[in-house]
Design a protein around this motif. Structure first.
Motif, PDB file in Angstrom:
ATOM      1  N   GLY A  11       5.241  25.881 -30.748  1.00 52.11           N
ATOM      2  CA  GLY A  11       3.838  25.875 -31.305  1.00 52.11           C
ATOM      3  C   GLY A  11       3.471  27.308 -31.511  1.00 52.11           C
ATOM      4  N   THR A  12       2.078  27.634 -31.222  1.00 54.44           N
ATOM      5  CA  THR A  12       1.391  28.904 -31.786  1.00 54.44           C
ATOM      6  C   THR A  12       1.247  29.884 -30.790  1.00 54.44           C
ATOM      7  OG1 THR A  12      -0.685  27.871 -31.693  1.00 54.44           O
ATOM      8  CG2 THR A  12       0.504  28.088 -33.975  1.00 54.44           C
ATOM      9  N   CYS A  13       1.404  30.892 -30.800  1.00 58.18           N
ATOM     10  CA  CYS A  13       1.111  31.979 -29.647  1.00 58.18           C
ATOM     11  C   CYS A  13       0.635  33.258 -30.135  1.00 58.18           C
ATOM     12  CB  CYS A  13       2.560  32.549 -29.252  1.00 58.18           C
ATOM     13  SG  CYS A  13       3.546  31.479 -28.089  1.00 58.18           S
ATOM     14  N   GLY A  14      -0.907  33.444 -29.755  1.00 57.42           N
ATOM     15  CA  GLY A  14      -1.296  34.598 -30.444  1.00 57.42           C
ATOM     16  C   GLY A  14      -1.791  34.438 -31.812  1.00 57.42           C
ATOM     17  N   GLY A  15      -1.892  33.197 -32.242  1.00 51.69           N
ATOM     18  CA  GLY A  15      -2.213  32.992 -33.863  1.00 51.69           C
ATOM     19  C   GLY A  15      -1.274  32.740 -34.680  1.00 51.69           C
TER      20      GLY A  15
ATOM     21  N   SER B 124       2.968  38.074 -28.604  1.00 46.25           N
ATOM     22  CA  SER B 124       2.315  37.674 -27.285  1.00 46.25           C
ATOM     23  C   SER B 124       3.347  37.082 -26.434  1.00 46.25           C
ATOM     24  CB  SER B 124       1.182  36.583 -27.663  1.00 46.25           C
ATOM     25  OG  SER B 124       1.657  35.623 -28.315  1.00 46.25           O
ATOM     26  N   THR B 125       4.408  36.850 -26.645  1.00 49.62           N
ATOM     27  CA  THR B 125       5.519  36.440 -25.608  1.00 49.62           C
ATOM     28  C   THR B 125       6.337  37.560 -24.758  1.00 49.62           C
ATOM     29  OG1 THR B 125       7.522  36.575 -27.133  1.00 49.62           O
ATOM     30  CG2 THR B 125       6.089  34.607 -27.261  1.00 49.62           C
ATOM     31  N   PHE B 126       5.942  38.707 -25.169  1.00 52.46           N
ATOM     32  CA  PHE B 126       6.181  40.134 -24.517  1.00 52.46           C
ATOM     33  C   PHE B 126       5.345  40.321 -23.247  1.00 52.46           C
ATOM     34  CE2 PHE B 126       5.292  44.548 -23.982  1.00 52.46           C
ATOM     35  CZ  PHE B 126       6.605  44.845 -23.525  1.00 52.46           C
TER      36      PHE B 126
ATOM     37  N   PRO C 294       1.669  39.474 -16.694  1.00 51.10           N
ATOM     38  CA  PRO C 294       2.020  38.135 -17.573  1.00 51.10           C
ATOM     39  C   PRO C 294       1.944  38.658 -19.293  1.00 51.10           C
ATOM     40  CG  PRO C 294       0.755  37.415 -15.626  1.00 51.10           C
ATOM     41  CD  PRO C 294       0.533  39.011 -15.875  1.00 51.10           C
ATOM     42  N   ALA C 295       2.651  37.733 -19.884  1.00 52.77           N
ATOM     43  CA  ALA C 295       2.322  37.765 -21.347  1.00 52.77           C
ATOM     44  C   ALA C 295       1.080  37.009 -21.658  1.00 52.77           C
ATOM     45  CB  ALA C 295       3.735  37.262 -22.035  1.00 52.77           C
ATOM     46  N   SER C 296       0.804  37.099 -22.743  1.00 50.48           N
ATOM     47  CA  SER C 296      -0.613  36.472 -23.295  1.00 50.48           C
ATOM     48  C   SER C 296      -0.278  35.092 -23.450  1.00 50.48           C
ATOM     49  CB  SER C 296      -1.229  36.738 -24.693  1.00 50.48           C
ATOM     50  OG  SER C 296      -1.681  38.413 -24.603  1.00 50.48           O
TER      51      SER C 296
ATOM     52  N   ASP D 115      17.909  26.996 -10.405  1.00 49.65           N
ATOM     53  CA  ASP D 115      17.510  28.327  -9.753  1.00 49.65           C
ATOM     54  C   ASP D 115      16.237  28.051  -9.266  1.00 49.65           C
ATOM     55  OD1 ASP D 115      15.737  28.182 -11.812  1.00 49.65           O
ATOM     56  OD2 ASP D 115      16.360  29.756 -13.001  1.00 49.65           O
ATOM     57  N   ASN D 116      15.647  26.797  -9.310  1.00 48.32           N
ATOM     58  CA  ASN D 116      14.312  26.656  -8.542  1.00 48.32           C
ATOM     59  C   ASN D 116      13.069  27.466  -8.948  1.00 48.32           C
ATOM     60  OD1 ASN D 116      15.705  24.570  -7.335  1.00 48.32           O
ATOM     61  ND2 ASN D 116      16.069  25.856  -5.361  1.00 48.32           N
ATOM     62  N   ASN D 117      13.304  27.890 -10.100  1.00 47.68           N
ATOM     63  CA  ASN D 117      12.014  28.789 -10.619  1.00 47.68           C
ATOM     64  C   ASN D 117      11.246  27.937 -11.787  1.00 47.68           C
ATOM     65  OD1 ASN D 117      12.571  31.232  -9.099  1.00 47.68           O
ATOM     66  ND2 ASN D 117      14.066  31.687 -10.589  1.00 47.68           N
ATOM     67  N   VAL D 118       9.981  28.217 -11.935  1.00 45.13           N
ATOM     68  CA  VAL D 118       9.458  27.852 -13.177  1.00 45.13           C
ATOM     69  C   VAL D 118       9.616  28.735 -14.087  1.00 45.13           C
ATOM     70  CG1 VAL D 118       7.505  26.831 -11.798  1.00 45.13           C
ATOM     71  CG2 VAL D 118       7.372  28.929 -12.473  1.00 45.13           C
ATOM     72  N   ASP D 119       9.280  28.624 -15.253  1.00 47.20           N
ATOM     73  CA  ASP D 119       9.363  29.588 -16.299  1.00 47.20           C
ATOM     74  C   ASP D 119       8.721  31.076 -16.274  1.00 47.20           C
ATOM     75  OD1 ASP D 119      10.854  28.156 -18.203  1.00 47.20           O
ATOM     76  OD2 ASP D 119       9.279  27.798 -19.745  1.00 47.20           O
ATOM     77  N   ALA D 120       9.432  31.835 -16.604  1.00 47.38           N
ATOM     78  CA  ALA D 120       8.868  33.541 -16.588  1.00 47.38           C
ATOM     79  C   ALA D 120       7.627  33.599 -17.317  1.00 47.38           C
ATOM     80  CB  ALA D 120       9.828  34.533 -17.049  1.00 47.38           C
ATOM     81  N   ASP D 121       6.783  34.500 -16.801  1.00 50.94           N
ATOM     82  CA  ASP D 121       5.425  34.689 -17.262  1.00 50.94           C
ATOM     83  C   ASP D 121       5.583  35.335 -18.732  1.00 50.94           C
ATOM     84  OD1 ASP D 121       4.324  33.745 -15.107  1.00 50.94           O
ATOM     85  OD2 ASP D 121       3.991  35.611 -14.310  1.00 50.94           O
ATOM     86  N   GLY D 122       6.823  35.689 -19.257  1.00 51.48           N
ATOM     87  CA  GLY D 122       6.826  36.060 -20.627  1.00 51.48           C
ATOM     88  C   GLY D 122       8.589  36.798 -20.638  1.00 51.48           C
TER      89      GLY D 122
END
Length: 696
Positions: free
Chosen positions: A70-74, A149-151, A165-167, A184-191
């Motif tokens: 989808g869209t990230c930061g417009g 905004s994914t950085f 966290p990333a935007s 790995d039992n982790n949710v997605d990274a914050d960015g």
């Protein structure tokens, strides 16, 4: 799929306000683009097999994953940029769903990124184009364009890869956690930390992931961008080499733009040399016809009593035979004219009384492609007698059958669309659906789901949201599997569509009697029998299964053998999923490793396809294959080889005749003219071709 034609410029603008620190050396092993059918399984293999092993072998390392769409930061979260231009015309960027998997050494500060794997899900033809396209800077492959905004900044080691966290943090598009798909039992990274973001933003695609062979993908482009013809050998979404009349979605602003590419020689737009390539077969996946059953007076008739009225569609049957053996066929799924069968997907007759909806096992329709003779109920064209043939029994009769049915079509650049088109719509008749007598061949070369569409007319033809000639229903265009299922089949009452089955693809409509799938010619594409017998069949016949991952094949199929009728050759609508890569790329062995891991994993995690082979013996592998053929306008040398003898696989196979894989090597269609569908088959039987369809 293009959401914003100025995507790349917007991303570059956004990136100018992001200052990312220099990253330590890292290795990008796999940069994929293409089929949604391979999106999830490749991510699982990269994370659970490769990255987890690296982390286990290196104390102080940690593994992470990130997904977004989808869209990230417009702007689009992730896209593919093709920098080629022609006479000042640029190519719109393609957006898609992103996954990234990586590991890092947390013993240093900041953590050092080590190994990266990634993929962006788009149309198969786009994935092929983005692998082969030689860019103006002489690099090969489209480039990744990631939203700024994914950085994320910083990184504090094994607790999380981002200090801030990333935007737009990860969206957890692939099930995760202790009971999910990522071990790995982790949710997605914050960015995406600097070492990952910098390595991927602007990097070139190295792997094309495709539902159809590259030759078939190039044919699909040529057909889509070709001038509209009466036989629909060209569809009018041109001109070449960069379309100015893209295929538009009815459900969104997404468009699919036909753009030219080449498989060898020089690039038709940049003029530069095209990279070398080979294909790696991953596995076979069935196409299912999906229906909205929410209307109890429509396609949902009988569902409340667990006896659905609508359970089957038929693609071809014989109407009559003359004393000389000449026969007239009916093609009710996509006949272009009333005489050809009042086609449902071709927009001729769109209601519940369509002859496409039949009771399975009736009349002279023929199940599957292993049928070697005419069934007892059929009109035998070889007995030298004239016949008026018995048609299949309608699924519904009477006044209650005349409700409107709404077909949902995919875009002509889709591997899903081309597989469905050439295995069920644009086909010949006969016991193997490969009868190439003039009557059958003439029908096949005109039949298509693209009938009655003139793209240059604009709406309601493009975007397609057009009333059918009769029946009261309308056809709609979806771009991408997500739109086909979530907007089309889910959102429109009495809709019928199609998709490659995967648990993720159908999750929106699974586990409920309000939606379902149909048999094709009386054969179930998912289970052994439509009416039960396998452990995964719960609820109403035709109800789609859910997956609370991990969900091994043994949860769904007796003996754990997935998709039994695809495996035995009696279900016709399927294709082999493949990876396209350059064997001279230093990371080609990494591609081979990831694909092998995916094949070994699929039966125990999410059984989305039949693995072509396995290296650990977990599955016997695919025991059928499709005949290969030279593709019109693509294989100028006329070569076709199935690759089973150890030589390079070449030629098209979408809609090719299904035959047993008895280690049969070599060329398979040299005794026929694959361009016009005439000749003899391998057994020397007249008028039987390697093609089941009219790819012309």
């Amino acid at each position: 799929m293009t959401r914003n034609n100025s995507l790349f410029a917007a991303l570059l603008l956004a990136a100018t306000v992001v200052v990312v620190p220099a990253a330590s050396a890292q290795t990008v092993h796999f940069v994929g683009a293409g089929s949604s059918a391979l999106y999830q399984v490749t991510a699982i293999a990269a994370s659970n097999d490769i990255i987890d092993a690296e982390v286990s072998a290196n104390p102080g390392w940690s593994g992470w994953h990130y997904t977004a769409k989808g869209t990230c930061g417009g702007v689009n979260c992730a896209g593919l940029h093709d920098a080629r231009t022609k006479n000042g015309q640029t190519i719109p960027d393609e957006s898609g769903s992103l996954w990234v998997v990586w590991d890092e050494d947390d013993s240093v500060n900041p953590p050092a990124i080590k190994n990266i794997y990634t993929d962006i899900s788009v149309d198969s033809v786009v994935g092929d184009r983005c692998f082969f396209a030689t860019q103006p800077n002489k690099a090969t492959g489209c480039t990744y364009a990631l939203a700024a905004s994914t950085f994320c900044t910083g990184g504090n080691g094994s607790s999380k890869p981002c200090a801030s966290p990333a935007s737009n943090p990860g969206q957890n598009l692939i099930a995760d956690g202790p009971t999910g798909l990522f071990t790995d039992n982790n949710v997605d990274a914050d960015g995406l930390p600097a070492g990952v973001y910098n390595a991927l933003n602007g990097t070139n695609v190295t792997v094309g992931l495709t539902d159809i062979r590259p030759e078939d993908a190039l044919f699909a482009y040529n057909r889509a961008a070709g001038t509209l013809t009466s036989t629909l050998s060209g569809l009018g979404y041109g001109p070449k080499p960069i379309s100015t009349n893209p295929i538009k979605s009815f459900f969104s602003t997404v468009v699919a733009t036909p753009v030219q590419f080449a498989l060898s020689g020089n690039d038709p737009i940049s003029g530069l040399k095209v990279r070398g390539s080979t294909t790696i077969p991953v596995g076979a996946d069935p196409i299912l016809f999906l229906v909205n059953r929410t209307d109890a007076s429509g396609l949902g008739q009988g569902v409340s009593s667990s006896s659905p009225v609508y359970t089957n569609v038929v693609d071809a049957y014989i109407k009559s035979v003359t004393s000389t053996g000449s026969r007239t066929y009916v093609f009710p799924l996509a006949g272009k004219t009333v005489a050809a069968g009042n086609g449902l997907f071709s927009g001729e007759l769109c209601d519940g009384a369509s002859p496409a909806f039949t009771q399975p096992g009736t009349g002279n329709s023929v199940a599957g492609t292993y049928a070697t003779g005419w069934p007892a109920s059929a009109c035998d064209p070889n007995d030298k007698k004239a016949h008026t043939c018995v048609a299949p029994t309608p699924a519904c009769t009477g006044a209650g059958c005349t409700f409107a049915v709404n077909p949902i079509l995919r875009e002509p650049l889709s591997g899903t669309m081309n597989t469905t088109e050439f295995t069920t719509f644009r086909i010949y008749g006969g016991p193997k659906n490969i009868d190439t007598t003039p009557e059958a061949a003439g029908s096949a070369s005109s039949n298509s789901q693209e009938a009655n569409i003139v793209p240059t007319n604009g709406a309601p033809d493009n975007p397609l949201g057009k009333a059918c000639v009769a029946g009261g229903g309308s056809r709609y265009r979806a771009i991408g599997t997500g739109e086909e299922v979530k907007s089309g089949v889910y959102g429109i009452s009495d809709a019928i569509g199609y998709a490659f089955f995967s648990f993720g693809n159908v999750s929106k409509i699974a586990g409920t009697s309000s939606f379902g799938y149909l048999q094709l010619d009386g054969v179930d594409g998912l289970y052994s029998s439509y009416n039960g017998g396998d452990p995964g069949q719960t609820g109403v016949p035709g109800q789609l299964p859910t997956c609370n991952a991990p969900c091994p094949a043994s949860n769904y199929w007796t003996g754990g053998t997935s998709y039994p009728n695809l495996r035995n050759g009696t279900y016709r609508a399927w294709s082999i999923l493949r990876a396209v890569a350059d064997p001279n790329d230093p990371h080609y062995p990494d591609v081979q490793t990831l694909i092998a891991d995916a094949q070994n994993d699929v039966d125990k995690t999410v059984p989305d396809f039949v693995p072509y082979t396995t290296s650990n013996g977990s599955d016997p592998g695919l025991q059928v294959y499709r005949e290969h053929f030279a593709v019109t306008g693509v294989n100028s040398d006329g070569q076709a080889n199935n690759g089973l003898g150890g030589t390079a696989e070449v030629g098209g196979d979408v809609g090719g005749l299904i035959v047993a894989n008895l280690n049969a090597p070599g060329n398979t269609c040299e005794d026929v003219s694959a361009n016009n569908g005439t000749g003899t088959d391998e057994a020397g039987e007249a008028n039987q071709d390697c093609l089941t369809h009219a790819q012309q």
